[in-house]
Design a protein around this motif. Structure first.
Motif, PDB file in Angstrom:
ATOM      1  N   GLU A 155     -43.159  47.974  51.162  1.00 14.57           N
ATOM      2  CA  GLU A 155     -42.358  46.888  50.599  1.00 14.57           C
ATOM      3  C   GLU A 155     -42.037  47.142  49.127  1.00 14.57           C
ATOM      4  N   LEU A 156     -42.985  47.713  48.382  1.00 13.81           N
ATOM      5  CA  LEU A 156     -42.744  48.016  46.974  1.00 13.81           C
ATOM      6  C   LEU A 156     -41.667  49.084  46.829  1.00 13.81           C
ATOM      7  N   ASP A 157     -41.772  50.158  47.632  1.00 13.03           N
ATOM      8  CA  ASP A 157     -40.763  51.224  47.575  1.00 13.03           C
ATOM      9  C   ASP A 157     -39.379  50.675  47.915  1.00 13.03           C
ATOM     10  N   LYS A 158     -39.333  49.803  48.918  1.00 14.50           N
ATOM     11  CA  LYS A 158     -38.068  49.201  49.334  1.00 14.50           C
ATOM     12  C   LYS A 158     -37.481  48.331  48.221  1.00 14.50           C
ATOM     13  N   ALA A 159     -38.339  47.517  47.589  1.00 13.56           N
ATOM     14  CA  ALA A 159     -37.869  46.617  46.532  1.00 13.56           C
ATOM     15  C   ALA A 159     -37.421  47.395  45.304  1.00 13.56           C
ATOM     16  N   ARG A 160     -38.138  48.466  44.958  1.00 18.91           N
ATOM     17  CA  ARG A 160     -37.758  49.283  43.798  1.00 18.91           C
ATOM     18  C   ARG A 160     -36.423  49.995  44.054  1.00 18.91           C
ATOM     19  N   LYS A 161     -36.239  50.467  45.266  1.00 21.97           N
ATOM     20  CA  LYS A 161     -34.985  51.139  45.595  1.00 21.97           C
ATOM     21  C   LYS A 161     -33.815  50.167  45.473  1.00 21.97           C
ATOM     22  N   ALA A 162     -34.018  48.947  45.966  1.00 19.51           N
ATOM     23  CA  ALA A 162     -32.953  47.939  45.881  1.00 19.51           C
ATOM     24  C   ALA A 162     -32.687  47.555  44.425  1.00 19.51           C
ATOM     25  N   GLN A 163     -33.746  47.482  43.634  1.00 18.92           N
ATOM     26  CA  GLN A 163     -33.603  47.145  42.215  1.00 18.92           C
ATOM     27  C   GLN A 163     -32.836  48.226  41.469  1.00 18.92           C
ATOM     28  N   GLU A 164     -33.160  49.486  41.752  1.00 16.38           N
ATOM     29  CA  GLU A 164     -32.476  50.593  41.086  1.00 16.38           C
ATOM     30  C   GLU A 164     -31.005  50.659  41.488  1.00 16.38           C
ATOM     31  N   ALA A 165     -30.726  50.351  42.753  1.00 19.36           N
ATOM     32  CA  ALA A 165     -29.331  50.346  43.220  1.00 19.36           C
ATOM     33  C   ALA A 165     -28.543  49.243  42.513  1.00 19.36           C
ATOM     34  N   GLU A 166     -29.187  48.086  42.309  1.00 23.09           N
ATOM     35  CA  GLU A 166     -28.520  46.988  41.625  1.00 23.09           C
ATOM     36  C   GLU A 166     -28.251  47.340  40.163  1.00 23.09           C
ATOM     37  N   LYS A 167     -29.211  48.016  39.524  1.00 23.80           N
ATOM     38  CA  LYS A 167     -29.010  48.452  38.143  1.00 23.80           C
ATOM     39  C   LYS A 167     -27.850  49.431  38.034  1.00 23.80           C
ATOM     40  N   ALA A 168     -27.810  50.376  38.977  1.00 21.79           N
ATOM     41  CA  ALA A 168     -26.730  51.364  38.962  1.00 21.79           C
ATOM     42  C   ALA A 168     -25.372  50.694  39.167  1.00 21.79           C
ATOM     43  N   LYS A 169     -25.353  49.683  40.041  1.00 21.86           N
ATOM     44  CA  LYS A 169     -24.102  48.956  40.299  1.00 21.86           C
ATOM     45  C   LYS A 169     -23.627  48.243  39.044  1.00 21.86           C
ATOM     46  N   LYS A 170     -24.569  47.582  38.357  1.00 20.47           N
ATOM     47  CA  LYS A 170     -24.202  46.858  37.140  1.00 20.47           C
ATOM     48  C   LYS A 170     -23.752  47.813  36.042  1.00 20.47           C
ATOM     49  N   ALA A 171     -24.423  48.981  35.956  1.00 22.88           N
ATOM     50  CA  ALA A 171     -24.038  49.968  34.955  1.00 22.88           C
ATOM     51  C   ALA A 171     -22.638  50.490  35.224  1.00 22.88           C
ATOM     52  N   ALA A 172     -22.336  50.696  36.517  1.00 21.62           N
ATOM     53  CA  ALA A 172     -21.001  51.182  36.879  1.00 21.62           C
ATOM     54  C   ALA A 172     -19.935  50.131  36.567  1.00 21.62           C
ATOM     55  N   GLU A 173     -20.258  48.861  36.861  1.00 21.76           N
ATOM     56  CA  GLU A 173     -19.311  47.785  36.571  1.00 21.76           C
ATOM     57  C   GLU A 173     -19.084  47.649  35.080  1.00 21.76           C
ATOM     58  N   SER A 174     -20.174  47.785  34.320  1.00 24.02           N
ATOM     59  CA  SER A 174     -20.069  47.711  32.867  1.00 24.02           C
ATOM     60  C   SER A 174     -19.233  48.862  32.338  1.00 24.02           C
ATOM     61  N   GLY A 175     -19.441  50.048  32.914  1.00 24.31           N
ATOM     62  CA  GLY A 175     -18.662  51.210  32.497  1.00 24.31           C
ATOM     63  C   GLY A 175     -17.209  51.068  32.837  1.00 24.31           C
ATOM     64  N   SER A 176     -16.944  50.459  34.008  1.00 26.79           N
ATOM     65  CA  SER A 176     -15.557  50.255  34.424  1.00 26.79           C
ATOM     66  C   SER A 176     -14.841  49.287  33.485  1.00 26.79           C
ATOM     67  N   ASP A 177     -15.547  48.217  33.095  1.00 27.45           N
ATOM     68  CA  ASP A 177     -14.961  47.263  32.153  1.00 27.45           C
ATOM     69  C   ASP A 177     -14.671  47.934  30.823  1.00 27.45           C
ATOM     70  N   GLY A 178     -15.602  48.796  30.399  1.00 29.89           N
ATOM     71  CA  GLY A 178     -15.415  49.483  29.127  1.00 29.89           C
ATOM     72  C   GLY A 178     -14.251  50.440  29.176  1.00 29.89           C
TER      73      GLY A 178
END
Length: 501
Positions: free
Chosen positions: A448-471
């Protein structure tokens, strides 16, 4: 923005209460009472702030115009990342006085965004000797050795005991701090027979199930079930086995009550039903562990139930770790007030933080504020009726609870604790051993921890990409922003993978 206007008699009367909140000290933050200016302050909302602090502060400094920056928007719909919203709020509004949680205080101190307040402790009229020493030490410890903020309140828990039940059953009153093992042994000295509704319990536990009780004991003893970097589950150990052996034996003894462990029906939602489920409040449990707010419940129960029978009660410190008997894990400081290092009006900000944490404010709040305790502990006596010693709430030196870890993904907790409870109930029913349960909890927990960390990292990457796209759309720098975010994430992952010191 709010500017207060008072009649002369009201100003003269109230100013007597706040005499000494400033002045009498030559420092870079001394301020003449007639000085004018604007002061931007973070608070829950405007009316709350002025009722608590602003009205009386303005009697001392009538020409300071206070603008309250309400934090309500941070809790509104659409806010998915509170800490980012909080940081954006600070960046946009630039308050002179910040109201912070402990995590925020640590972060802002590390980023040099706060003004040092050590000199405030030396100001004679501040009476810093009356502050709870462990609270000041805690703030300095979290500030890297320097003081950057103060809180007028603290929260902690204590062991409540029913004197009348101890006397009735001839059990000697405890006169010192107890370990959890000692608490449970003492609980067993009370009768365990009788109808579930009317019988007496030695200890009432209101925080949930087998898993939570064990986690509470483990936290007291300094055990971790997850490493500091939140990458590895470790609960199949001798220490945790001993903790859950203690927990299961205590519950099996019949001396422990918890609504989740003892079937008590759905209830009708009335106050009488609430009292029935709280065995200590209803006078049917000899001991319970609860927070300072619980004193208010004990004193007001008769206001809500005419059949309520009050009883004599007392306090001991929260249960202790025998290996570290002078420390506890429940003392917490929140509502921390600090001066922004970029404050436009640093002198007024200093004086407000000084007033909020000062003697006169504490005296007034002791008569109106319920629940939390004051860091100026001499005024806490106003919070309880009768001869009850409140020192157990703050007698222990605070120690970080090992179960508190900001690196743990939020999506991890529910599946982990649900599965842990299922496995422990199987032990309780006799269908598996405790060794088997701990092995299963650790293995499933790691998944469950590995699953939650993977989902968290994917969400961070998504937000970083969105932020980069806005920039990229605004300045053409999106790709560079994404690369920087990826580099930061990679460095964070490497750091988290390093073993704890």
């Amino acid at each position: 923005m709010k500017v207060l206007k008072w009649s002369l008699p009201a100003v003269l009367s109230l100013s007597l209460l706040v005499t000494g909140c400033a002045g009498g000290n030559d420092s870079a933050f001394s301020m003449d009472e007639e000085e004018a200016g604007t002061l931007k302050v973070m608070a829950h909302d405007e009316s709350w702030f002025f009722q608590q602090y602003g009205n009386l502060f303005n009697t001392k400094f009538p020409n300071v115009e206070i603008e309250v920056l309400s934090m309500r928007s941070l809790y509104g719909e659409g806010v998915t990342d509170y800490e980012k919203a909080f940081a954006d709020f600070i960046e946009k509004e630039q308050p002179d006085v910040l109201m912070l949680s402990m995590d925020q205080y640590v972060k802002f101190a590390e980023e040099n965004k706060l003004t040092e307040l050590d000199a405030m402790l030396e100001e004679e009229d501040f009476k810093s000797a009356d502050l709870l020493p462990s609270a000041v030490e805690r703030m300095k410890e979290k500030g890297g050795g320097k003081l950057y903020g103060l809180s007028p309140f603290f929260y902690s828990q204590a062991l409540f005991y029913n004197k009348d039940l101890f006397d009735k059953y001839g059990v000697p009153l405890p006169d010192k701090s107890l370990s959890w093992q000692e608490v449970f042994e003492l609980a067993k000295r009370f009768p365990t027979g009788g109808d579930q509704k009317d019988r007496v319990y030695g200890f009432s536990y209101g925080y949930g199930n087998l898993t939570n009780m064990g986690m509470m004991i483990g936290s007291t003893e300094g055990l971790r079930y997850i490493d500091p970097a939140a990458t590895k589950i470790s609960i199949n150990t001798d220490g945790w086995k001993r903790v859950y052996e203690t927990t299961l034996a205590a519950v099996k003894s019949g001396a422990i009550y918890s609504p989740e462990m003892v079937s008590s029906g759905a209830g009708d939602g009335s106050y009488s039903d609430y009292m029935e489920r709280d065995k200590f409040l209803s006078g049917k449990a000899a001991m319970t562990m609860n927070g300072s707010y619980y004193m208010d419940e004990l004193s007001r129960a008769g206001d809500f139930n005419k059949d309520y029978k009050p009883f004599a009660w007392g306090l001991l410190t929260e249960p202790i770790d025998p290996a570290n008997p002078g420390t506890g894990t429940t003392l917490d400081l929140s509502e921390i007030y600090a001066v922004n290092a970029m404050a436009a009006n640093p002198k007024a900000a200093w004086q407000l933080v000084k007033y909020i944490n000062g003697d006169q404010a504490a005296k007034l709040l002791s008569r109106t504020q319920s629940g939390s305790l004051l860091t100026r502990t001499q005024y806490n006596k106003n919070k309880v009726k009768g001869d009850v010693n409140l020192e157990p709430f703050y007698a222990l030196k605070p120690r970080e609870s090992n179960d508190y870890n900001t690196n743990i993904p939020g999506d991890f907790y529910t599946p982990f604790f649900d599965n842990a409870e299922k496995e422990l109930k199987a032990v309780q029913s006799g269908s598996q051993s405790l060794d088997e349960a701990l092995q299963a909890i650790e293995a499933k927990g790691q998944q469950e921890l590995d699953k939650a960390r993977k989902a968290q990292e994917a969400e961070k990457a998504k937000k970083a990409a969105e932020s980069g796209s806005d920039g990229a759309e605004s300045s053409g720098g999106g790709a560079e922003s994404v690369r920087e975010a990826e580099t930061t994430e990679s460095a964070s992952a490497e750091s988290a993978a390093e073993p704890a010191s």
